[in-house]
Design a protein around this motif. Sequence first.
Motif, PDB file in Angstrom:
ATOM      1  N   GLU A 112      -2.132  73.721  65.269  1.00 22.75           N
ATOM      2  CA  GLU A 112      -1.139  72.733  64.878  1.00 22.75           C
ATOM      3  C   GLU A 112       0.141  73.411  64.381  1.00 22.75           C
ATOM      4  N   GLU A 113      -0.022  74.442  63.562  1.00 29.26           N
ATOM      5  CA  GLU A 113       1.156  75.148  63.040  1.00 29.26           C
ATOM      6  C   GLU A 113       1.925  75.847  64.155  1.00 29.26           C
ATOM      7  N   LEU A 114       1.208  76.387  65.118  1.00 29.37           N
ATOM      8  CA  LEU A 114       1.857  77.042  66.246  1.00 29.37           C
ATOM      9  C   LEU A 114       2.684  76.026  67.043  1.00 29.37           C
ATOM     10  N   GLY A 115       2.155  74.837  67.206  1.00 26.90           N
ATOM     11  CA  GLY A 115       2.893  73.772  67.882  1.00 26.90           C
ATOM     12  C   GLY A 115       4.179  73.440  67.134  1.00 26.90           C
ATOM     13  N   ASP A 116       4.099  73.409  65.811  1.00 24.41           N
ATOM     14  CA  ASP A 116       5.297  73.162  65.001  1.00 24.41           C
ATOM     15  C   ASP A 116       6.337  74.259  65.235  1.00 24.41           C
ATOM     16  N   LEU A 117       5.869  75.482  65.337  1.00 26.91           N
ATOM     17  CA  LEU A 117       6.782  76.596  65.589  1.00 26.91           C
ATOM     18  C   LEU A 117       7.446  76.453  66.958  1.00 26.91           C
ATOM     19  N   PHE A 118       6.664  76.053  67.960  1.00 27.74           N
ATOM     20  CA  PHE A 118       7.236  75.835  69.298  1.00 27.74           C
ATOM     21  C   PHE A 118       8.346  74.776  69.252  1.00 27.74           C
ATOM     22  N   PHE A 119       8.092  73.680  68.553  1.00 24.85           N
ATOM     23  CA  PHE A 119       9.107  72.638  68.457  1.00 24.85           C
ATOM     24  C   PHE A 119      10.338  73.123  67.696  1.00 24.85           C
ATOM     25  N   THR A 120      10.140  73.940  66.694  1.00 27.19           N
ATOM     26  CA  THR A 120      11.274  74.504  65.959  1.00 27.19           C
ATOM     27  C   THR A 120      12.113  75.386  66.877  1.00 27.19           C
ATOM     28  N   LEU A 121      11.454  76.220  67.679  1.00 28.55           N
ATOM     29  CA  LEU A 121      12.170  77.076  68.619  1.00 28.55           C
ATOM     30  C   LEU A 121      12.888  76.261  69.690  1.00 28.55           C
ATOM     31  N   LEU A 122      12.253  75.203  70.127  1.00 21.85           N
ATOM     32  CA  LEU A 122      12.875  74.316  71.102  1.00 21.85           C
ATOM     33  C   LEU A 122      14.158  73.715  70.526  1.00 21.85           C
ATOM     34  N   ASN A 123      14.084  73.233  69.307  1.00 16.67           N
ATOM     35  CA  ASN A 123      15.261  72.647  68.669  1.00 16.67           C
ATOM     36  C   ASN A 123      16.334  73.699  68.404  1.00 16.67           C
ATOM     37  N   LEU A 124      15.947  74.900  68.058  1.00 17.43           N
ATOM     38  CA  LEU A 124      16.914  75.979  67.855  1.00 17.43           C
ATOM     39  C   LEU A 124      17.645  76.287  69.154  1.00 17.43           C
ATOM     40  N   SER A 125      16.896  76.348  70.253  1.00 19.19           N
ATOM     41  CA  SER A 125      17.547  76.640  71.531  1.00 19.19           C
ATOM     42  C   SER A 125      18.554  75.546  71.884  1.00 19.19           C
ATOM     43  N   ARG A 126      18.215  74.311  71.610  1.00 16.06           N
ATOM     44  CA  ARG A 126      19.165  73.224  71.866  1.00 16.06           C
ATOM     45  C   ARG A 126      20.386  73.344  70.970  1.00 16.06           C
ATOM     46  N   HIS A 127      20.165  73.696  69.715  1.00 14.78           N
ATOM     47  CA  HIS A 127      21.276  73.882  68.772  1.00 14.78           C
ATOM     48  C   HIS A 127      22.216  74.992  69.260  1.00 14.78           C
ATOM     49  N   LEU A 128      21.650  76.025  69.858  1.00  9.25           N
ATOM     50  CA  LEU A 128      22.440  77.140  70.385  1.00  9.25           C
ATOM     51  C   LEU A 128      23.006  76.841  71.773  1.00  9.25           C
ATOM     52  N   LYS A 129      22.779  75.610  72.237  1.00  8.69           N
ATOM     53  CA  LYS A 129      23.263  75.169  73.548  1.00  8.69           C
ATOM     54  C   LYS A 129      22.644  75.979  74.696  1.00  8.69           C
ATOM     55  N   LEU A 130      21.378  76.307  74.528  1.00  9.37           N
ATOM     56  CA  LEU A 130      20.615  77.006  75.558  1.00  9.37           C
ATOM     57  C   LEU A 130      19.615  76.032  76.173  1.00  9.37           C
ATOM     58  N   ASP A 131      19.402  76.165  77.460  1.00  4.12           N
ATOM     59  CA  ASP A 131      18.389  75.364  78.139  1.00  4.12           C
ATOM     60  C   ASP A 131      17.033  76.005  77.853  1.00  4.12           C
ATOM     61  N   PRO A 132      16.163  75.316  77.105  1.00  3.08           N
ATOM     62  CA  PRO A 132      14.872  75.915  76.741  1.00  3.08           C
ATOM     63  C   PRO A 132      14.049  76.350  77.958  1.00  3.08           C
ATOM     64  N   ASP A 133      14.058  75.544  79.007  1.00  5.19           N
ATOM     65  CA  ASP A 133      13.287  75.880  80.204  1.00  5.19           C
ATOM     66  C   ASP A 133      13.819  77.154  80.855  1.00  5.19           C
ATOM     67  N   GLN A 134      15.127  77.246  81.007  1.00  4.86           N
ATOM     68  CA  GLN A 134      15.724  78.436  81.605  1.00  4.86           C
ATOM     69  C   GLN A 134      15.512  79.664  80.720  1.00  4.86           C
ATOM     70  N   THR A 135      15.574  79.477  79.428  1.00  2.34           N
ATOM     71  CA  THR A 135      15.391  80.584  78.494  1.00  2.34           C
ATOM     72  C   THR A 135      13.991  81.180  78.613  1.00  2.34           C
ATOM     73  N   ILE A 136      12.984  80.325  78.666  1.00  5.67           N
ATOM     74  CA  ILE A 136      11.607  80.837  78.754  1.00  5.67           C
ATOM     75  C   ILE A 136      11.332  81.422  80.140  1.00  5.67           C
ATOM     76  N   ARG A 137      11.927  80.831  81.175  1.00 10.43           N
ATOM     77  CA  ARG A 137      11.767  81.387  82.523  1.00 10.43           C
ATOM     78  C   ARG A 137      12.382  82.784  82.617  1.00 10.43           C
ATOM     79  N   LYS A 138      13.551  82.941  82.019  1.00  9.13           N
ATOM     80  CA  LYS A 138      14.215  84.247  82.040  1.00  9.13           C
ATOM     81  C   LYS A 138      13.374  85.291  81.299  1.00  9.13           C
ATOM     82  N   ALA A 139      12.840  84.911  80.145  1.00 10.32           N
ATOM     83  CA  ALA A 139      11.999  85.832  79.375  1.00 10.32           C
ATOM     84  C   ALA A 139      10.726  86.178  80.141  1.00 10.32           C
TER      85      ALA A 139
END
Length: 72
Positions: free
Chosen positions: A1-28
């Motif tokens: 459950e906590e890991l899921g919360d972390l994923f959502f936090t990272l997702l929201n951070l990427s949006r805040h930074l104006k990054l496409d979360p899907d493209q970001t994870i694909r690139k990584a």
Amino acid sequence: EELGDLFFTLLNLSRHLKLDPDQTIRKANNKFVLRFNTMENILDEMNIKWHDLEYSDFKKLWNKAKLILKED
């Protein structure tokens, strides 16, 4: 459950930074696959098998692959 919360936090951070979360994870992921394939190529050239490596060898091999890819 906590890991899921972390994923959502990272997702929201990427949006805040104006990054496409899907493209970001694909690139990584692509970067990881390329580096891992480079490691496999190094081992093939040296005729070494994965199971013959110690943990410290993995780290050295990872860093060597990073250097090779930076040169390209």
